[in-house]
Design a protein around this motif. Structure first.
Motif, PDB file in Angstrom:
ATOM      1  N   PHE A 194      12.923 -16.126  -4.109  1.00  0.00           N
ATOM      2  CA  PHE A 194      11.844 -16.538  -3.154  1.00  0.00           C
ATOM      3  C   PHE A 194      11.093 -15.483  -2.629  1.00  0.00           C
ATOM      4  N   ILE A 195       9.837 -15.252  -3.314  1.00  0.00           N
ATOM      5  CA  ILE A 195       9.021 -14.026  -2.855  1.00  0.00           C
ATOM      6  C   ILE A 195       7.690 -14.905  -2.161  1.00  0.00           C
ATOM      7  N   THR A 196       7.227 -14.178  -1.018  1.00  0.00           N
ATOM      8  CA  THR A 196       6.095 -14.510  -0.369  1.00  0.00           C
ATOM      9  C   THR A 196       5.115 -13.712  -0.192  1.00  0.00           C
ATOM     10  N   PHE A 197       3.975 -13.811  -0.212  1.00  0.00           N
ATOM     11  CA  PHE A 197       2.701 -12.880   0.107  1.00  0.00           C
ATOM     12  C   PHE A 197       2.213 -13.196   1.218  1.00  0.00           C
ATOM     13  N   GLU A 198       1.767 -12.114   2.093  1.00  0.00           N
ATOM     14  CA  GLU A 198       1.220 -12.265   3.164  1.00  0.00           C
ATOM     15  C   GLU A 198       0.209 -11.428   3.569  1.00  0.00           C
ATOM     16  N   GLY A 199      -0.736 -11.603   4.649  1.00  0.00           N
ATOM     17  CA  GLY A 199      -2.111 -10.603   4.619  1.00  0.00           C
ATOM     18  C   GLY A 199      -3.046 -11.385   5.321  1.00  0.00           C
ATOM     19  N   GLY A 200      -4.247 -10.609   5.723  1.00  0.00           N
ATOM     20  CA  GLY A 200      -5.146 -11.206   6.471  1.00  0.00           C
ATOM     21  C   GLY A 200      -6.211 -11.790   5.250  1.00  0.00           C
TER      22      GLY A 200
ATOM     23  N   THR B 265      -4.889 -13.587  -6.352  1.00  0.00           N
ATOM     24  CA  THR B 265      -5.221 -12.903  -7.650  1.00  0.00           C
ATOM     25  C   THR B 265      -4.023 -12.138  -7.946  1.00  0.00           C
ATOM     26  N   GLN B 266      -3.191 -11.467  -6.900  1.00  0.00           N
ATOM     27  CA  GLN B 266      -1.925 -10.768  -7.127  1.00  0.00           C
ATOM     28  C   GLN B 266      -0.779 -11.878  -7.517  1.00  0.00           C
TER      29      GLN B 266
ATOM     30  N   ILE C 195       2.391  -3.342  -6.644  1.00  0.00           N
ATOM     31  CA  ILE C 195       3.185  -4.439  -6.135  1.00  0.00           C
ATOM     32  C   ILE C 195       4.581  -4.516  -7.513  1.00  0.00           C
ATOM     33  N   ARG C 196       4.255  -4.254  -8.808  1.00  0.00           N
ATOM     34  CA  ARG C 196       5.102  -4.388  -9.634  1.00  0.00           C
ATOM     35  C   ARG C 196       6.306  -3.237  -9.364  1.00  0.00           C
ATOM     36  N   GLU C 197       5.988  -2.209  -8.845  1.00  0.00           N
ATOM     37  CA  GLU C 197       6.763  -0.863  -8.590  1.00  0.00           C
ATOM     38  C   GLU C 197       7.722  -1.514  -7.498  1.00  0.00           C
ATOM     39  N   ALA C 198       6.830  -2.209  -6.612  1.00  0.00           N
ATOM     40  CA  ALA C 198       7.839  -2.618  -5.270  1.00  0.00           C
ATOM     41  C   ALA C 198       9.013  -3.578  -5.747  1.00  0.00           C
ATOM     42  N   VAL C 199       8.599  -4.704  -6.701  1.00  0.00           N
ATOM     43  CA  VAL C 199       9.498  -5.553  -7.229  1.00  0.00           C
ATOM     44  C   VAL C 199      10.502  -5.143  -8.206  1.00  0.00           C
ATOM     45  N   SER C 200      10.221  -4.046  -8.961  1.00  0.00           N
ATOM     46  CA  SER C 200      10.876  -3.591  -9.902  1.00  0.00           C
ATOM     47  C   SER C 200      12.064  -2.610  -9.095  1.00  0.00           C
ATOM     48  N   THR C 201      11.594  -1.883  -8.060  1.00  0.00           N
ATOM     49  CA  THR C 201      12.349  -1.239  -7.206  1.00  0.00           C
ATOM     50  C   THR C 201      13.599  -2.020  -6.500  1.00  0.00           C
ATOM     51  N   TRP C 202      12.911  -3.161  -5.994  1.00  0.00           N
ATOM     52  CA  TRP C 202      13.831  -4.297  -5.453  1.00  0.00           C
ATOM     53  C   TRP C 202      14.948  -4.867  -6.307  1.00  0.00           C
ATOM     54  N   ARG C 203      14.349  -5.519  -7.246  1.00  0.00           N
ATOM     55  CA  ARG C 203      15.224  -6.323  -8.557  1.00  0.00           C
ATOM     56  C   ARG C 203      14.679  -5.928  -9.758  1.00  0.00           C
ATOM     57  N   PRO C 204      15.458  -4.793 -10.380  1.00  0.00           N
ATOM     58  CA  PRO C 204      15.135  -4.110 -11.646  1.00  0.00           C
ATOM     59  C   PRO C 204      15.211  -5.242 -12.598  1.00  0.00           C
ATOM     60  N   ASP C 205      15.982  -6.212 -12.809  1.00  0.00           N
ATOM     61  CA  ASP C 205      16.219  -7.192 -13.700  1.00  0.00           C
ATOM     62  C   ASP C 205      14.980  -8.109 -13.854  1.00  0.00           C
ATOM     63  N   LEU C 206      14.349  -8.257 -13.013  1.00  0.00           N
ATOM     64  CA  LEU C 206      13.244  -9.098 -12.941  1.00  0.00           C
ATOM     65  C   LEU C 206      12.081  -8.533 -13.809  1.00  0.00           C
ATOM     66  N   LEU C 207      11.780  -7.455 -13.912  1.00  0.00           N
ATOM     67  CA  LEU C 207      10.591  -6.979 -14.586  1.00  0.00           C
ATOM     68  C   LEU C 207      10.963  -5.980 -15.392  1.00  0.00           C
TER      69      LEU C 207
ATOM     70  N   GLY D 218       1.023  -1.968 -19.662  1.00  0.00           N
ATOM     71  CA  GLY D 218      -0.270  -2.312 -19.714  1.00  0.00           C
ATOM     72  C   GLY D 218      -0.703  -3.423 -18.756  1.00  0.00           C
ATOM     73  N   HIS D 219      -1.820  -3.763 -18.667  1.00  0.00           N
ATOM     74  CA  HIS D 219      -2.260  -4.824 -17.926  1.00  0.00           C
ATOM     75  C   HIS D 219      -3.323  -5.719 -18.668  1.00  0.00           C
ATOM     76  N   ASP D 220      -2.794  -5.969 -19.799  1.00  0.00           N
ATOM     77  CA  ASP D 220      -3.711  -6.671 -20.759  1.00  0.00           C
ATOM     78  C   ASP D 220      -3.710  -8.298 -20.428  1.00  0.00           C
ATOM     79  N   HIS D 221      -2.196  -8.678 -19.874  1.00  0.00           N
ATOM     80  CA  HIS D 221      -2.262  -9.924 -19.336  1.00  0.00           C
ATOM     81  C   HIS D 221      -2.854 -10.440 -18.093  1.00  0.00           C
ATOM     82  N   ALA D 222      -3.330  -9.351 -17.502  1.00  0.00           N
ATOM     83  CA  ALA D 222      -3.919  -9.505 -16.047  1.00  0.00           C
ATOM     84  C   ALA D 222      -5.226 -10.784 -16.092  1.00  0.00           C
ATOM     85  N   ALA D 223      -5.400 -11.427 -14.840  1.00  0.00           N
ATOM     86  CA  ALA D 223      -6.244 -12.385 -14.835  1.00  0.00           C
ATOM     87  C   ALA D 223      -7.348 -11.452 -14.354  1.00  0.00           C
TER      88      ALA D 223
END
Length: 229
Positions: free
Chosen positions: A10-16, A23-24, A206-218, A224-229
């Motif tokens: 369970f990953i949440t995104f917060e902010g103003g 997008t992210q 964000i990718r770096e943060a998630v990879s550092t937290w849970r290397p298995d997920l990414l 590259g970012h060819d997939h990015a919307a």
């Protein structure tokens, strides 16, 4: 589902306002699907289920504002209960990765710190609403409120500002301070992301943060970012 199915994440995104969460979330969801092969569910608050989306429409229209921040917090709580029971818990039980645009930290920040509700009241409401559910990771997209409001205005050009976008700058300054305080108080769960950058740069952080937290997920994700919307 077999007993050896992976545990849900369970990953949440917060902010103003205008921080770029939508997008992210879309970009991270695609990266996670490609890298992990797991089911990835994207959702939002208030919303995510039919009843919660109906409450969202009323809240963003400002229906609860005349009754004060406590009434507004109760409406958010009602939407959250339906969302948790109807979508989030079932998805986590299947072993899915759930990415949610806002969750309980937004109530802390919007109705609590910015709206003036006492922290003890917010905590009591959380206990009843969440019943022990907590995000595994929270990504807080941080940027100056002037920048975020300008982005939100451009995004919604031709439409009226919603209930929260229409608040004054002081409200949004308190909001930013509240999110930063949450990140400081709970560093094991929260990561503060500099959102005052281009979308590709924010995605990389964000990718770096998630990879550092849970290397298995990414682990299998490319650079590259060819997939990015």
């Amino acid at each position: 589902m077999s007993s050896d199915a992976p545990r849900g994440v369970f990953i949440t995104f917060e902010g103003g306002e205008g921080a770029g969460k939508s997008t992210q979330i879309a970009r991270l969801a695609e990266a996670l699907r490609q890298a992990s092969g797991r089911e990835v569910v994207t959702t939002r608050e208030p919303g995510g289920t039919k009843r919660a989306e109906e409450l969202r429409a009323a809240l963003l229209r400002g229906a609860a504002k005349p009754y004060g921040p406590f009434a507004e917090a109760l409406m958010f709580a009602a939407a959250r209960i339906d969302h948790i029971e109807g979508l989030i818990r079932p998805a986590l039980a299947r072993g899915a990765i759930v990415l949610c645009d806002r969750f309980s930290d937004s109530t802390r920040a919007y109705q609590g710190a910015a709206g003036g509700l006492e922290p003890g009241l917010i905590a009591s409401l959380e206990r009843v609403t969440l019943e022990g559910l907590r995000p595994d990771l929270t990504l807080i997209l941080d940027l100056p409120p002037e920048t975020g409001l300008a982005r939100a205005q451009r995004r919604g050009e031709g439409t009226a500002a919603d209930r929260f976008e229409a608040e004054g700058l002081r409200f949004h300054e308190r909001l930013r301070a509240a999110f930063r305080a949450i990140a400081e108080i709970e560093p094991e769960r929260c990561r503060l992301i500099d959102a005052d950058l281009g979308p590709d740069a924010v995605e990389a952080i964000i990718r770096e943060a998630v990879s550092t937290w849970r290397p298995d997920l990414l682990a299998a994700a490319g650079e590259g970012h060819d997939h990015a919307a």
